[in-house]
Design a protein around this motif. Structure first.
Motif, PDB file in Angstrom:
ATOM      1  N   GLY A 129      31.893 -38.472  24.394  1.00 17.18           N
ATOM      2  CA  GLY A 129      31.660 -37.130  23.882  1.00 17.18           C
ATOM      3  C   GLY A 129      30.569 -36.408  24.641  1.00 17.18           C
ATOM      4  N   LEU A 130      29.627 -37.168  25.209  1.00 18.60           N
ATOM      5  CA  LEU A 130      28.570 -36.548  25.999  1.00 18.60           C
ATOM      6  C   LEU A 130      29.127 -35.902  27.260  1.00 18.60           C
ATOM      7  N   GLN A 131      30.237 -36.436  27.761  1.00 21.93           N
ATOM      8  CA  GLN A 131      30.860 -35.835  28.939  1.00 21.93           C
ATOM      9  C   GLN A 131      31.345 -34.422  28.636  1.00 21.93           C
ATOM     10  N   ALA A 132      31.869 -34.216  27.436  1.00 24.22           N
ATOM     11  CA  ALA A 132      32.340 -32.892  27.056  1.00 24.22           C
ATOM     12  C   ALA A 132      31.184 -31.981  26.667  1.00 24.22           C
ATOM     13  N   LEU A 133      30.147 -32.574  26.078  1.00 29.56           N
ATOM     14  CA  LEU A 133      29.024 -31.766  25.619  1.00 29.56           C
ATOM     15  C   LEU A 133      28.143 -31.311  26.783  1.00 29.56           C
ATOM     16  N   VAL A 134      27.765 -32.243  27.663  1.00 33.45           N
ATOM     17  CA  VAL A 134      26.856 -31.938  28.777  1.00 33.45           C
ATOM     18  C   VAL A 134      27.507 -32.421  30.071  1.00 33.45           C
ATOM     19  N   PRO A 135      28.495 -31.692  30.580  1.00 32.95           N
ATOM     20  CA  PRO A 135      29.256 -32.183  31.733  1.00 32.95           C
ATOM     21  C   PRO A 135      28.422 -32.310  33.008  1.00 32.95           C
ATOM     22  N   CYS A 136      27.327 -31.546  33.115  1.00 31.45           N
ATOM     23  CA  CYS A 136      26.523 -31.627  34.335  1.00 31.45           C
ATOM     24  C   CYS A 136      25.833 -32.983  34.471  1.00 31.45           C
ATOM     25  N   PRO A 168      31.712 -12.964  21.554  1.00 32.43           N
ATOM     26  CA  PRO A 168      31.932 -12.030  22.664  1.00 32.43           C
ATOM     27  C   PRO A 168      32.724 -12.615  23.820  1.00 32.43           C
ATOM     28  N   HIS A 169      32.912 -13.929  23.834  1.00 36.97           N
ATOM     29  CA  HIS A 169      33.588 -14.558  24.975  1.00 36.97           C
ATOM     30  C   HIS A 169      34.846 -15.329  24.573  1.00 36.97           C
ATOM     31  N   GLY A 170      35.301 -15.150  23.339  1.00 35.85           N
ATOM     32  CA  GLY A 170      36.544 -15.790  22.914  1.00 35.85           C
ATOM     33  C   GLY A 170      36.476 -17.293  22.857  1.00 35.85           C
ATOM     34  N   ALA A 171      35.292 -17.833  22.558  1.00 37.35           N
ATOM     35  CA  ALA A 171      35.154 -19.284  22.528  1.00 37.35           C
ATOM     36  C   ALA A 171      35.785 -19.911  21.290  1.00 37.35           C
ATOM     37  N   PHE A 172      35.858 -19.145  20.180  1.00 36.73           N
ATOM     38  CA  PHE A 172      36.463 -19.651  18.959  1.00 36.73           C
ATOM     39  C   PHE A 172      37.915 -19.189  18.870  1.00 36.73           C
ATOM     40  N   ALA A 173      38.750 -20.038  18.313  1.00 37.66           N
ATOM     41  CA  ALA A 173      40.155 -19.689  18.054  1.00 37.66           C
ATOM     42  C   ALA A 173      40.630 -20.509  16.871  1.00 37.66           C
ATOM     43  N   ILE A 174      41.638 -19.982  16.177  1.00 39.09           N
ATOM     44  CA  ILE A 174      42.243 -20.695  15.048  1.00 39.09           C
ATOM     45  C   ILE A 174      43.608 -21.187  15.486  1.00 39.09           C
ATOM     46  N   ASP A 175      43.806 -22.500  15.368  1.00 44.11           N
ATOM     47  CA  ASP A 175      45.082 -23.053  15.813  1.00 44.11           C
ATOM     48  C   ASP A 175      46.180 -22.750  14.795  1.00 44.11           C
ATOM     49  N   GLY A 176      47.388 -23.051  15.152  1.00 39.76           N
ATOM     50  CA  GLY A 176      48.534 -22.748  14.289  1.00 39.76           C
ATOM     51  C   GLY A 176      48.941 -23.884  13.402  1.00 39.76           C
ATOM     52  N   GLY A 177      48.043 -24.834  13.145  1.00 40.30           N
ATOM     53  CA  GLY A 177      48.400 -25.985  12.333  1.00 40.30           C
ATOM     54  C   GLY A 177      48.463 -25.656  10.857  1.00 40.30           C
ATOM     55  N   SER A 178      48.778 -26.652  10.085  1.00 36.02           N
ATOM     56  CA  SER A 178      48.847 -26.477   8.632  1.00 36.02           C
ATOM     57  C   SER A 178      48.015 -27.608   7.996  1.00 36.02           C
ATOM     58  N   ASP A 197      36.088 -23.689  22.196  1.00 33.56           N
ATOM     59  CA  ASP A 197      36.206 -23.987  23.621  1.00 33.56           C
ATOM     60  C   ASP A 197      34.786 -24.017  24.192  1.00 33.56           C
ATOM     61  N   GLN A 198      34.266 -25.218  24.396  1.00 32.13           N
ATOM     62  CA  GLN A 198      32.880 -25.331  24.839  1.00 32.13           C
ATOM     63  C   GLN A 198      32.640 -24.682  26.196  1.00 32.13           C
ATOM     64  N   ASP A 199      33.657 -24.657  27.041  1.00 30.17           N
ATOM     65  CA  ASP A 199      33.476 -24.060  28.368  1.00 30.17           C
ATOM     66  C   ASP A 199      33.337 -22.552  28.301  1.00 30.17           C
ATOM     67  N   ALA A 200      33.826 -21.930  27.215  1.00 32.81           N
ATOM     68  CA  ALA A 200      33.706 -20.481  27.061  1.00 32.81           C
ATOM     69  C   ALA A 200      32.503 -20.088  26.220  1.00 32.81           C
TER      70      ALA A 200
END
Length: 580
Positions: A7-14, A511-521, A528-531
């Motif tokens: 999970g650290l790879q996704a959190l702090v990729p540098c 302001p950068h579209g980092a959050f989104a709601i998926d179409g699940g139920s 999106d951490q990169d955004a």
């Protein structure tokens, strides 16, 4: 809610994962320290995990910058510049970071295997085990560094008159302060590491003799400085067709027109050396053409190296392959024929000197068959332990993995030291990670906007400092503080708890579209951490108070204990209060 190591790879990729810093240098902590103007803190953070921190700051390809999320918002944080600045004004040494031990490469982590501090580990009596390291480059000396921390006697053998390998003999001084590498090599030797220079290990017979004599293990770090394939296999050797390594070593015959054939930084460095060599004698600079087999986009040549070559007046031809060199009736070199990839177009480039800089390979044939090699000539090692096919022999760095970065070479050497220690003691070494989340009450919601507005620090002057450990080698403090402020600090992230109703207000507020709601139920909120710029706008937008800015803190340490020992590390995090 602990963070899994992956999970650290996704959190702090540098600082984590295959694309980040192989030494897991805590880049966000380094940036925070410099943003606050705390030079001493930054120095200790940079030095804790990397015995070649200054060398990396001035000469590493900086894989951490390639993984930086700031890249998607203009340009990555200039991590190499931050590291070069942090390590200036103080000589190299083994230091403890003031931050939590976030990298297993940290000196506290390595010495911690003996339940000692780094200073105590260096001063402690030796274990009685002796290890021979073949090669005094970054990989070999990094291995010696950690072996010294682990209490073992280490003797380094190198055929050159001084340590450093590629760092002191292969990178031109006009783009790299060799003094940095020499100082960091000396700091490793000062830990009690013995150097036998001008000593050549000829082959597997010498390895057997070392192991039958006074040594318990061997680490091969012989680099990859030899041409893997002949550039002109169907033609005889010619006095004016030279390997790039000879040019970088100082062999620069007079030339009016030279052609350099190859694709990486070695080729660009050789071309620049030829172009600049005439200036020392007062002669006019020669015409130098650099021929790349691939397109510019596909070239392994670092963009900065390409720009520097063009600035030096080198003519770059991309997408062409050499076919043969041409001589006149007296046998004098007069040109080289090249062919464009993809069609039958050929052309002749006139020249009186050809420099070849093709793929490199180690001088590993004398170690066969005891040391297995792959089809490209590289030494085959276990990817986890770095053990070779020969008992009690390990290998790493360019001889096993090809040329990557200085940080990769140092990480290989350190990993080999841990593996050797495990084999010598009968207690295999692994990495244990413990983590926790801390709420960030003082997060500045305007910081992200200011970070986005700051331009990347200007490139260094063309001439590196002669002595990188004096004030004359420093950039301006406010310039480095501004570069540190460009970091988003990816250790902080908006975390959503079970009170979320997926109302979508944070989606509209971001302001950068980092959050989104998926179409699940039922529908679920996704980040999106990169955004995400860590601006925190989402926190007040949530009517349920389900979003909080949390900082991840973690300890990453070497251990010989079983998996269940993570609780002991978690106890060390309870008093950790990261800087905001």
């Amino acid at each position: 809610m602990p963070i899994a190591p992956q999970g650290l790879q996704a959190l702090v990729p540098c600082a984590h994962g295959p694309a980040g810093c192989p030494l897991a240098v805590d880049v966000p902590a380094l940036a925070r320290a410099l943003r606050a103007g705390d030079h001493d803190r930054a120095y200790r953070i940079a030095r804790a995990s990397n015995p070649f921190a200054s060398t990396c700051g001035h000469g590493c390809h900086a894989p951490c910058e390639s993984a930086c999320r700031r890249r998607s918002f203009g340009a990555p944080v200039a991590v190499a510049a931050l590291e070069a600045y942090a390590t200036a004004c103080s000589p190299p040494g083994t230091h403890a970071s003031p931050e939590p031990c976030t990298s297993a490469h940290d000196a506290r982590s390595v010495a911690g295997l003996l339940a000692l501090s780094p200073a105590a580990a260096i001063a402690a009596p030796r274990s009685g085990h002796r290890v021979a390291v073949i090669g005094a480059g970054a990989a070999g000396l990094a291995c010696a560094h950690d072996l010294a921390l682990l209490g073992h006697t280490c003797v380094v053998f190198d055929e050159a008159p001084e340590p450093g390998g590629l760092l002191t003999r292969g990178i031109p001084a006009f783009r790299f302060p060799v003094a940095a590498a020499r100082a960091e090599c000396a700091a490793v030797l000062a830990m009690g590491v013995e150097l036998n220079d001008r000593y050549r290990i000829e082959g597997s017979g010498d390895l057997r003799a070392l192991l039958a004599g006074e040594f318990d293990a061997v680490f091969l770090a012989i680099g990859a400085s030899h041409a893997r394939d002949a550039m002109f296999p169907d033609q005889p050797e010619h006095a004016h067709v030279l390997d790039a390594w000879r040019v970088l070593g100082g062999e620069c015959p007079p030339t009016r027109e030279a052609v350099v054939l190859g694709g990486g930084d070695i080729a660009a460095d050789a071309a620049r050396v030829l172009r600049r060599a005439a200036a020392h004698s007062g002669a006019l600079p020669p015409t130098v053409r650099l021929v790349l087999e691939t397109t510019i986009e596909a070239s392994p040549l670092a963009p900065a190296s390409l720009v520097a070559a063009l600035d030096d007046g080198i003519d770059v031809r991309a997408g062409w392959s050499p076919t043969r060199y041409l001589v006149d009736e007296r046998g004098a070199l007069v040109g080289v024929e090249i062919a464009r990839r993809g069609d039958r177009t050929t052309m002749v480039l006139p020249c009186d000197l050809v420099v070849t800089a093709g793929a490199r390979a180690p001088r590993a044939a004398p170690f066969a068959p005891e040391i297995a090699c792959d089809g490209q000539g590289a030494i085959v090692v276990d990817p986890d332990t770095l053990q070779t096919s020969m008992p009690r022999v390990w290998a790493g760095g360019a001889c096993a993995f090809g040329h990557r970065s200085i940080a990769h070479a140092a990480a290989d050497g350190k990993r080999a030291a841990w593996s050797i220690h495990g084999a010598l003691t009968g207690e295999p070494v692994r990495v244990a990670v413990a983590s926790a989340w801390v709420e960030v009450d003082d997060w500045d919601p305007g910081r992200a906007e200011r970070a986005l507005a700051l331009p990347r620090v200007a490139p260094r002057p063309a001439v590196p400092p002669t002595d990188p450990f004096t004030p004359s080698g420093l950039r301006a403090a406010d310039e480095m503080a501004a570069e540190g402020a460009r970091c988003f600090d990816c250790t902080v992230v908006p975390v959503v708890d079970e009170r979320c109703t997926s109302c979508g207000r944070c989606v509209r507020a971001c302001p950068h579209g980092a959050f989104a709601i998926d179409g699940g139920s039922p529908p679920r909120l996704r980040l999106d951490q990169d955004a995400c710029t860590r601006c925190g706008v989402c926190v007040p937008s949530c009517p349920e108070g389900a979003i909080a800015m949390l900082r991840a803190v973690w300890e990453s340490r070497l251990t010989t204990q079983p998996e269940a020992d993570a609780t002991a590390l978690e106890d060390t995090l309870e008093s950790a209060t990261p800087a905001g």
